[in-house]
Design a protein around this motif. Sequence first.
Motif, PDB file in Angstrom:
ATOM      1  N   LEU A 163       0.803  -1.220  -0.045  1.00 32.03           N
ATOM      2  CA  LEU A 163      -0.191  -0.138   0.212  1.00 32.03           C
ATOM      3  C   LEU A 163       0.667   1.268  -0.110  1.00 32.03           C
ATOM      4  CD1 LEU A 163      -2.898  -1.169   2.352  1.00 32.03           C
ATOM      5  CD2 LEU A 163      -2.982  -0.829  -0.046  1.00 32.03           C
ATOM      6  N   ALA A 164       2.111   1.183   0.759  1.00 32.43           N
ATOM      7  CA  ALA A 164       3.105   2.411   0.777  1.00 32.43           C
ATOM      8  C   ALA A 164       3.434   2.859  -0.684  1.00 32.43           C
ATOM      9  CB  ALA A 164       4.003   1.948   1.611  1.00 32.43           C
ATOM     10  N   VAL A 165       3.821   1.689  -1.446  1.00 29.22           N
ATOM     11  CA  VAL A 165       4.261   1.750  -2.579  1.00 29.22           C
ATOM     12  C   VAL A 165       3.197   2.143  -3.782  1.00 29.22           C
ATOM     13  CG1 VAL A 165       5.358   0.493  -4.529  1.00 29.22           C
ATOM     14  CG2 VAL A 165       6.017   0.220  -2.518  1.00 29.22           C
ATOM     15  N   ALA A 166       1.829   1.631  -3.436  1.00 36.46           N
ATOM     16  CA  ALA A 166       0.866   2.220  -4.340  1.00 36.46           C
ATOM     17  C   ALA A 166       0.674   3.689  -4.132  1.00 36.46           C
ATOM     18  CB  ALA A 166      -0.441   1.394  -4.080  1.00 36.46           C
ATOM     19  N   VAL A 167       0.613   4.227  -2.949  1.00 35.60           N
ATOM     20  CA  VAL A 167       0.654   5.665  -2.305  1.00 35.60           C
ATOM     21  C   VAL A 167       1.494   6.385  -3.290  1.00 35.60           C
ATOM     22  CG1 VAL A 167       0.415   7.461  -0.860  1.00 35.60           C
ATOM     23  CG2 VAL A 167      -1.031   5.225  -0.797  1.00 35.60           C
ATOM     24  N   ALA A 168       2.937   5.854  -3.088  1.00 33.35           N
ATOM     25  CA  ALA A 168       3.976   6.452  -3.617  1.00 33.35           C
ATOM     26  C   ALA A 168       3.967   6.807  -5.265  1.00 33.35           C
ATOM     27  CB  ALA A 168       5.363   5.902  -3.356  1.00 33.35           C
ATOM     28  N   VAL A 173       2.514   9.764 -10.028  1.00 30.22           N
ATOM     29  CA  VAL A 173       1.874   9.967 -11.267  1.00 30.22           C
ATOM     30  C   VAL A 173       1.170  11.297 -11.174  1.00 30.22           C
ATOM     31  CG1 VAL A 173      -0.228   9.160 -12.541  1.00 30.22           C
ATOM     32  CG2 VAL A 173       1.628   7.727 -11.770  1.00 30.22           C
ATOM     33  N   GLU A 174       0.554  11.709 -10.016  1.00 30.68           N
ATOM     34  CA  GLU A 174      -0.373  13.124 -10.155  1.00 30.68           C
ATOM     35  C   GLU A 174       0.580  14.225  -9.834  1.00 30.68           C
ATOM     36  OE1 GLU A 174      -3.146  12.431  -6.767  1.00 30.68           O
ATOM     37  OE2 GLU A 174      -3.987  10.790  -7.908  1.00 30.68           O
ATOM     38  N   GLY A 175       2.045  14.025  -9.868  1.00 31.61           N
ATOM     39  CA  GLY A 175       2.858  15.355  -9.745  1.00 31.61           C
ATOM     40  C   GLY A 175       2.828  15.837  -8.471  1.00 31.61           C
ATOM     41  N   HIS A 176       2.631  15.150  -7.271  1.00 28.08           N
ATOM     42  CA  HIS A 176       2.997  15.603  -6.008  1.00 28.08           C
ATOM     43  C   HIS A 176       4.392  15.356  -5.594  1.00 28.08           C
ATOM     44  CE1 HIS A 176      -1.361  16.250  -5.395  1.00 28.08           C
ATOM     45  NE2 HIS A 176      -1.510  14.918  -5.788  1.00 28.08           N
ATOM     46  N   VAL A 177       4.939  14.479  -6.088  1.00 27.91           N
ATOM     47  CA  VAL A 177       6.282  14.038  -5.717  1.00 27.91           C
ATOM     48  C   VAL A 177       7.172  14.139  -7.087  1.00 27.91           C
ATOM     49  CG1 VAL A 177       6.077  13.358  -3.334  1.00 27.91           C
ATOM     50  CG2 VAL A 177       5.961  11.657  -5.250  1.00 27.91           C
ATOM     51  N   THR A 245      20.211  13.972   1.073  1.00 29.93           N
ATOM     52  CA  THR A 245      18.868  14.878   1.615  1.00 29.93           C
ATOM     53  C   THR A 245      17.936  14.501   0.301  1.00 29.93           C
ATOM     54  OG1 THR A 245      20.144  16.674   2.688  1.00 29.93           O
ATOM     55  CG2 THR A 245      17.818  16.884   1.802  1.00 29.93           C
ATOM     56  N   LEU A 246      16.793  13.849   0.946  1.00 20.79           N
ATOM     57  CA  LEU A 246      15.729  13.313   0.052  1.00 20.79           C
ATOM     58  C   LEU A 246      14.561  14.177  -0.217  1.00 20.79           C
ATOM     59  CD1 LEU A 246      15.837   9.674   1.057  1.00 20.79           C
ATOM     60  CD2 LEU A 246      17.272  10.650  -0.668  1.00 20.79           C
ATOM     61  N   SER A 247      14.870  15.351  -1.071  1.00 20.79           N
ATOM     62  CA  SER A 247      13.662  16.292  -1.255  1.00 20.79           C
ATOM     63  C   SER A 247      12.626  16.105  -2.446  1.00 20.79           C
ATOM     64  CB  SER A 247      14.414  17.688  -1.778  1.00 20.79           C
ATOM     65  OG  SER A 247      15.073  17.859  -0.574  1.00 20.79           O
ATOM     66  N   ASN A 248      11.508  16.472  -2.318  1.00 18.70           N
ATOM     67  CA  ASN A 248      10.514  16.182  -3.150  1.00 18.70           C
ATOM     68  C   ASN A 248      10.153  14.668  -3.550  1.00 18.70           C
ATOM     69  OD1 ASN A 248       9.804  19.262  -3.348  1.00 18.70           O
ATOM     70  ND2 ASN A 248      11.668  19.159  -4.565  1.00 18.70           N
ATOM     71  N   ALA A 249      10.548  13.929  -2.771  1.00 17.20           N
ATOM     72  CA  ALA A 249      10.318  12.284  -3.067  1.00 17.20           C
ATOM     73  C   ALA A 249       9.187  11.690  -2.026  1.00 17.20           C
ATOM     74  CB  ALA A 249      11.772  11.965  -3.180  1.00 17.20           C
ATOM     75  N   PHE A 250       8.970  10.424  -2.718  1.00 16.55           N
ATOM     76  CA  PHE A 250       8.163   9.502  -1.726  1.00 16.55           C
ATOM     77  C   PHE A 250       9.171   8.657  -1.333  1.00 16.55           C
ATOM     78  CE2 PHE A 250       3.818   8.593  -0.044  1.00 16.55           C
ATOM     79  CZ  PHE A 250       4.227   7.591   0.652  1.00 16.55           C
ATOM     80  N   GLY A 272      13.614  15.375   3.353  1.00 15.04           N
ATOM     81  CA  GLY A 272      13.722  16.694   2.873  1.00 15.04           C
ATOM     82  C   GLY A 272      12.487  17.628   2.518  1.00 15.04           C
ATOM     83  N   GLU A 273      12.662  18.917   2.053  1.00 14.17           N
ATOM     84  CA  GLU A 273      11.500  19.620   1.742  1.00 14.17           C
ATOM     85  C   GLU A 273      10.586  18.763   0.884  1.00 14.17           C
ATOM     86  OE1 GLU A 273      10.036  22.394   2.824  1.00 14.17           O
ATOM     87  OE2 GLU A 273      11.799  22.391   4.426  1.00 14.17           O
ATOM     88  N   GLY A 274       9.213  18.755   0.869  1.00 17.48           N
ATOM     89  CA  GLY A 274       8.358  18.364  -0.022  1.00 17.48           C
ATOM     90  C   GLY A 274       8.267  16.905  -0.161  1.00 17.48           C
ATOM     91  N   SER A 275       9.150  16.058   0.644  1.00 13.11           N
ATOM     92  CA  SER A 275       8.909  14.717   0.710  1.00 13.11           C
ATOM     93  C   SER A 275       7.873  13.956   1.598  1.00 13.11           C
ATOM     94  CB  SER A 275      10.261  14.041   1.055  1.00 13.11           C
ATOM     95  OG  SER A 275      11.369  14.538  -0.249  1.00 13.11           O
ATOM     96  N   ARG A 276       7.894  12.883   1.538  1.00  6.29           N
ATOM     97  CA  ARG A 276       6.987  11.915   2.362  1.00  6.29           C
ATOM     98  C   ARG A 276       7.548  10.768   2.523  1.00  6.29           C
ATOM     99  NH1 ARG A 276       1.381  13.298   2.897  1.00  6.29           N
ATOM    100  NH2 ARG A 276       0.962  15.211   2.135  1.00  6.29           N
ATOM    101  N   MET A 277       7.492  10.044   3.766  1.00  8.83           N
ATOM    102  CA  MET A 277       8.321   8.797   4.146  1.00  8.83           C
ATOM    103  C   MET A 277       7.377   7.896   4.883  1.00  8.83           C
ATOM    104  SD  MET A 277      11.827   8.793   6.298  1.00  8.83           S
ATOM    105  CE  MET A 277      12.799   9.686   5.148  1.00  8.83           C
TER     106      MET A 277
END
Length: 340
Positions: A163-168, A173-177, A245-250, A272-277
């Motif tokens: 599920l985590a990979v699915a959300v990533a 795809v939607e451009g959030h990361v 530093t992992l920015s704008n990444a899932f 980093g900024e704009g990232s989710r983990m």
Amino acid sequence: MATISAMPPPNPSSETAETVLEFPDNRLLIDLCGEFDRNLAEIEQALAVQIVRRGNHLEIMGEDGSRQRAQDALKALYSRLETGRGIEPGDVTAAIRMGDSGNGTGTRDGDQIEMFRGGRIEVRTRKKTVLPRTARQAEYLQKLFEHELVFGLGPAGTGKTYLAVAVAVSMFVEGHVDRIILSRPAVEAGERLGFLPGDMKDKVDPYMQPLYDALNDFLPGRQLAKLIEEKRIEIAPLAFMRGRTLSNAFVVLDEAQNATSMQMKMFLTRLGEGSRMAITGDTSQVDLPRGVLSGLIEAERILRDVKGIGFSRFTVKDVVRHPMVAKIIEAYDGAGKRDA
């Protein structure tokens, strides 16, 4: 939405009474029963009831608690069909298991049945739409979308990493990361890395294969290969994360129970900024050397009260693999408690 009527048993005081369900749409009833009535057979075997089909009625015979759970499962599955969603492998087991989360009478929480019927929470990727199969999965998905850092803890087969990979993939795809970064500790569970043939990538890839498998479920093969080549999707051992530093990444860390305390702190501070983990793991399956503290266990203790961090704790009732997996986990848990 069409209604399903249930006729009360002729003798309410009987321990092995009968419930009759009436389904208004005979075409949906065919899908509900499954090929050669295999869905009914699965419910019968799991709950020790007998289900007889007569026209557009299903008669359920058995003890009160089991009969109620069978009724609840059939109603949930039929309601799912009414929304236009099919019954896939594992959905019958999920519907049966939902009865375990009730109040002891077989009835279920309203949020859970609405989630299973479909329509409230879903994850869209390029190849498929992913739906939660348990209330805990629905809660986990919600946290993955709402929080910057989420821990998914629990036994194998509960869908934590999938599920985590699915959300990533969905957020990519939607451009959030801009990137997806998937990582695991390359900890041996028997065979050592040095004994495997090939260069470093060849040695490490077997440990990363579950992450490749998940990605292949959500992205077309050619697109996935191109994204990996362009390093917009990275799959690497935990040791390779140091200094970045992992920015704008899932970012997803799988099998986190095998990260040491220092590795876990290093990884968490890469955010980093704009990232989710998302951090996933099973604290009952630590493969670290004896005496080495699991970074996941320590992180849960230290961070559990930090505002903004989400924790989802799965149990054996959330296992969505083959039903035998849940039985195996329960057996091992029981053996561990007896040996303690």
